[in-house]
Design a protein around this motif. Structure first.
Motif, PDB file in Angstrom:
ATOM      1  N   ILE A 146       0.859  -1.189   0.000  1.00 18.83           N
ATOM      2  CA  ILE A 146       0.000   0.000   0.000  1.00 18.83           C
ATOM      3  C   ILE A 146       0.890   1.233   0.000  1.00 18.83           C
ATOM      4  CG2 ILE A 146      -1.839   1.268   1.189  1.00 18.83           C
ATOM      5  CD1 ILE A 146      -2.349  -1.374   2.791  1.00 18.83           C
ATOM      6  N   MET A 147       0.666   2.135  -0.938  1.00 17.30           N
ATOM      7  CA  MET A 147       1.304   3.445  -0.933  1.00 17.30           C
ATOM      8  C   MET A 147       0.259   4.465  -0.484  1.00 17.30           C
ATOM      9  SD  MET A 147       4.413   3.035  -2.233  1.00 17.30           S
ATOM     10  CE  MET A 147       5.372   2.010  -3.361  1.00 17.30           C
ATOM     11  N   THR A 148       0.624   5.330   0.460  1.00 19.33           N
ATOM     12  CA  THR A 148      -0.358   6.280   0.973  1.00 19.33           C
ATOM     13  C   THR A 148      -0.487   7.528   0.096  1.00 19.33           C
ATOM     14  OG1 THR A 148       1.305   7.258   2.439  1.00 19.33           O
ATOM     15  CG2 THR A 148      -0.074   5.495   3.337  1.00 19.33           C
ATOM     16  N   ALA A 155       0.248  12.485  -5.645  1.00 16.26           N
ATOM     17  CA  ALA A 155      -1.177  12.841  -5.676  1.00 16.26           C
ATOM     18  C   ALA A 155      -1.910  12.167  -4.515  1.00 16.26           C
ATOM     19  CB  ALA A 155      -1.786  12.425  -7.011  1.00 16.26           C
ATOM     20  N   PRO A 156      -3.060  12.739  -4.079  1.00 14.69           N
ATOM     21  CA  PRO A 156      -3.754  12.264  -2.868  1.00 14.69           C
ATOM     22  C   PRO A 156      -4.574  10.996  -3.091  1.00 14.69           C
ATOM     23  CG  PRO A 156      -4.956  14.098  -3.815  1.00 14.69           C
ATOM     24  CD  PRO A 156      -3.718  13.940  -4.645  1.00 14.69           C
ATOM     25  N   PHE A 157      -3.891   9.909  -3.400  1.00 14.70           N
ATOM     26  CA  PHE A 157      -4.543   8.613  -3.596  1.00 14.70           C
ATOM     27  C   PHE A 157      -3.794   7.534  -2.827  1.00 14.70           C
ATOM     28  CE2 PHE A 157      -5.777  11.026  -7.317  1.00 14.70           C
ATOM     29  CZ  PHE A 157      -7.110  10.695  -7.496  1.00 14.70           C
ATOM     30  N   TYR A 158      -4.551   6.623  -2.222  1.00 15.39           N
ATOM     31  CA  TYR A 158      -3.966   5.379  -1.739  1.00 15.39           C
ATOM     32  C   TYR A 158      -3.878   4.442  -2.948  1.00 15.39           C
ATOM     33  CZ  TYR A 158      -5.217   6.951   2.977  1.00 15.39           C
ATOM     34  OH  TYR A 158      -5.336   7.656   4.148  1.00 15.39           O
ATOM     35  N   THR A 159      -2.722   3.848  -3.155  1.00 17.16           N
ATOM     36  CA  THR A 159      -2.588   2.860  -4.225  1.00 17.16           C
ATOM     37  C   THR A 159      -2.254   1.513  -3.592  1.00 17.16           C
ATOM     38  OG1 THR A 159      -0.234   3.328  -4.591  1.00 17.16           O
ATOM     39  CG2 THR A 159      -1.811   4.618  -5.852  1.00 17.16           C
ATOM     40  N   ILE A 160      -3.037   0.503  -3.935  1.00 18.77           N
ATOM     41  CA  ILE A 160      -2.878  -0.826  -3.354  1.00 18.77           C
ATOM     42  C   ILE A 160      -2.648  -1.825  -4.479  1.00 18.77           C
ATOM     43  CG2 ILE A 160      -3.915  -2.620  -1.917  1.00 18.77           C
ATOM     44  CD1 ILE A 160      -5.774  -0.467  -0.755  1.00 18.77           C
ATOM     45  N   GLU A 161      -1.575  -2.587  -4.389  1.00 17.99           N
ATOM     46  CA  GLU A 161      -1.340  -3.708  -5.282  1.00 17.99           C
ATOM     47  C   GLU A 161      -1.255  -4.966  -4.438  1.00 17.99           C
ATOM     48  OE1 GLU A 161       2.092  -3.010  -7.675  1.00 17.99           O
ATOM     49  OE2 GLU A 161       1.010  -1.704  -9.063  1.00 17.99           O
ATOM     50  N   TYR A 162      -1.959  -6.005  -4.839  1.00 18.52           N
ATOM     51  CA  TYR A 162      -1.948  -7.205  -4.025  1.00 18.52           C
ATOM     52  C   TYR A 162      -2.086  -8.464  -4.869  1.00 18.52           C
ATOM     53  CZ  TYR A 162      -7.113  -7.116  -4.340  1.00 18.52           C
ATOM     54  OH  TYR A 162      -8.403  -7.109  -4.788  1.00 18.52           O
ATOM     55  N   LYS A 180      -3.318  -7.472  -8.568  1.00 19.00           N
ATOM     56  CA  LYS A 180      -4.529  -6.660  -8.683  1.00 19.00           C
ATOM     57  C   LYS A 180      -4.232  -5.290  -8.103  1.00 19.00           C
ATOM     58  CE  LYS A 180      -7.416 -10.753  -8.360  1.00 19.00           C
ATOM     59  NZ  LYS A 180      -8.457 -11.482  -7.598  1.00 19.00           N
ATOM     60  N   GLY A 181      -4.846  -4.273  -8.648  1.00 27.44           N
ATOM     61  CA  GLY A 181      -4.576  -2.924  -8.193  1.00 27.44           C
ATOM     62  C   GLY A 181      -5.847  -2.159  -7.880  1.00 27.44           C
ATOM     63  N   VAL A 182      -5.751  -1.316  -6.847  1.00 30.95           N
ATOM     64  CA  VAL A 182      -6.866  -0.464  -6.443  1.00 30.95           C
ATOM     65  C   VAL A 182      -6.323   0.933  -6.195  1.00 30.95           C
ATOM     66  CG1 VAL A 182      -8.701  -0.078  -4.755  1.00 30.95           C
ATOM     67  CG2 VAL A 182      -7.998  -2.418  -5.302  1.00 30.95           C
ATOM     68  N   LEU A 183      -7.044   1.944  -6.661  1.00 31.51           N
ATOM     69  CA  LEU A 183      -6.688   3.345  -6.440  1.00 31.51           C
ATOM     70  C   LEU A 183      -7.846   3.997  -5.694  1.00 31.51           C
ATOM     71  CD1 LEU A 183      -4.415   5.387  -7.328  1.00 31.51           C
ATOM     72  CD2 LEU A 183      -5.933   6.033  -9.188  1.00 31.51           C
ATOM     73  N   ILE A 184      -7.564   4.603  -4.533  1.00 32.86           N
ATOM     74  CA  ILE A 184      -8.624   5.175  -3.697  1.00 32.86           C
ATOM     75  C   ILE A 184      -8.281   6.620  -3.371  1.00 32.86           C
ATOM     76  CG2 ILE A 184      -9.898   4.962  -1.526  1.00 32.86           C
ATOM     77  CD1 ILE A 184      -8.968   2.009  -1.442  1.00 32.86           C
ATOM     78  N   PHE A 185      -9.179   7.526  -3.677  1.00 37.01           N
ATOM     79  CA  PHE A 185      -8.990   8.937  -3.335  1.00 37.01           C
ATOM     80  C   PHE A 185      -8.930   9.069  -1.812  1.00 37.01           C
ATOM     81  CE2 PHE A 185     -11.064  13.238  -2.679  1.00 37.01           C
ATOM     82  CZ  PHE A 185      -9.920  13.951  -2.984  1.00 37.01           C
TER      83      PHE A 185
END
Length: 224
Positions: A146-148, A155-162, A180-185
């Motif tokens: 997880i990158m905060t 940029a202000p997004f959490y990026t999750i790769e798992y 798999k990747g998820v980008l969350i504001f």
């Protein structure tokens, strides 16, 4: 936090607010030192037990350290990992730069010794570089990073790769598996996240931010 990270994500609610645990600003150290300092503070996840020592200590007291490792962890499998000076710092993560020994049998001292020496041999020769020893995380259902903040632009997004298929702890950091990747504001309402699993990952990131402050974080995790 680095490759094969043994932070075992739990979905139980936090028992108290990190803001009430310590009024002192969190101070980062080496990878091993940072994990040691986080160990008593984090509630929404578990940092597995650990031991670490300098390359210089290994050179002078390897027999004592091998005995300490055997006695501390018992007959289990270990992760023997790098904790070099400058690794996982504000300037560099150095992910994958150094050797990691996984599934090292603590009943076999020659295997443990060889794994430690492989980690030290991957360093540049600084006697203060550390070796980190922890139990292997077993029965891994999901591992990831997880990158905060967005790593390229902040940029202000959490990026999750798992990875929820291979059962490995190093597939993301090692680039060895489909992910798999998820980008969350960052300001998004977490109640809108439909996946309990992703909501738990986000909860871990937010708890660590409360403990560590505003520093952008690179968090490696595993879910049992």
């Amino acid at each position: 936090m680095s490759s094969g990270s043994p932070i075992n994500e739990q979905t139980t609610p936090m028992r108290d607010s990190p803001a009430h645990r310590s009024p002192i600003r969190f101070v980062f150290g080496s990878k091993a030192e940072t994990l040691e300092r986080l160990h008593p503070l984090i509630r929404g996840a578990k940092i597995l037990d650990l031991m670490y020592f300098r390359a210089a200590d290994w050179k002078s007291t390897s027999a004592i350290l091998l005995n300490n490792i055997r006695n501390k962890f018992g007959p289990i499998y270990l992760a023997i990992r790098s904790s070099a000076i400058g690794e996982d710092s504000a300037a560099n993560t150095m992910a994958g730069a150094y050797h990691t020994g996984l599934n090292i049998d603590n009943r076999n001292q020659s295997e443990v010794k060889s794994a430690i020496e492989d980690v030290i041999a991957s360093y540049s020769g600084n006697p203060n570089d550390q070796v980190l020893v922890q139990p292997m995380l077993e029965n891994v259902a999901v591992s990831g990073v997880i990158m905060t903040h967005d790593v390229q632009r902040g940029a202000p997004f959490y990026t999750i790769e798992y990875d929820d298929e291979s059962g490995r702890t190093d597939s993301i950091t090692g680039g060895t598996n489909v992910t798999k990747g998820v980008l969350i504001f960052r300001e998004a309402d977490s109640s809108l996240i439909m996946s309990d699993r992703v909501r738990a990952m986000l909860g871990l990131a937010k708890e660590l931010e409360e403990i560590c402050g505003s520093t952008p974080l690179d968090i490696e995790f595993g879910i049992g």
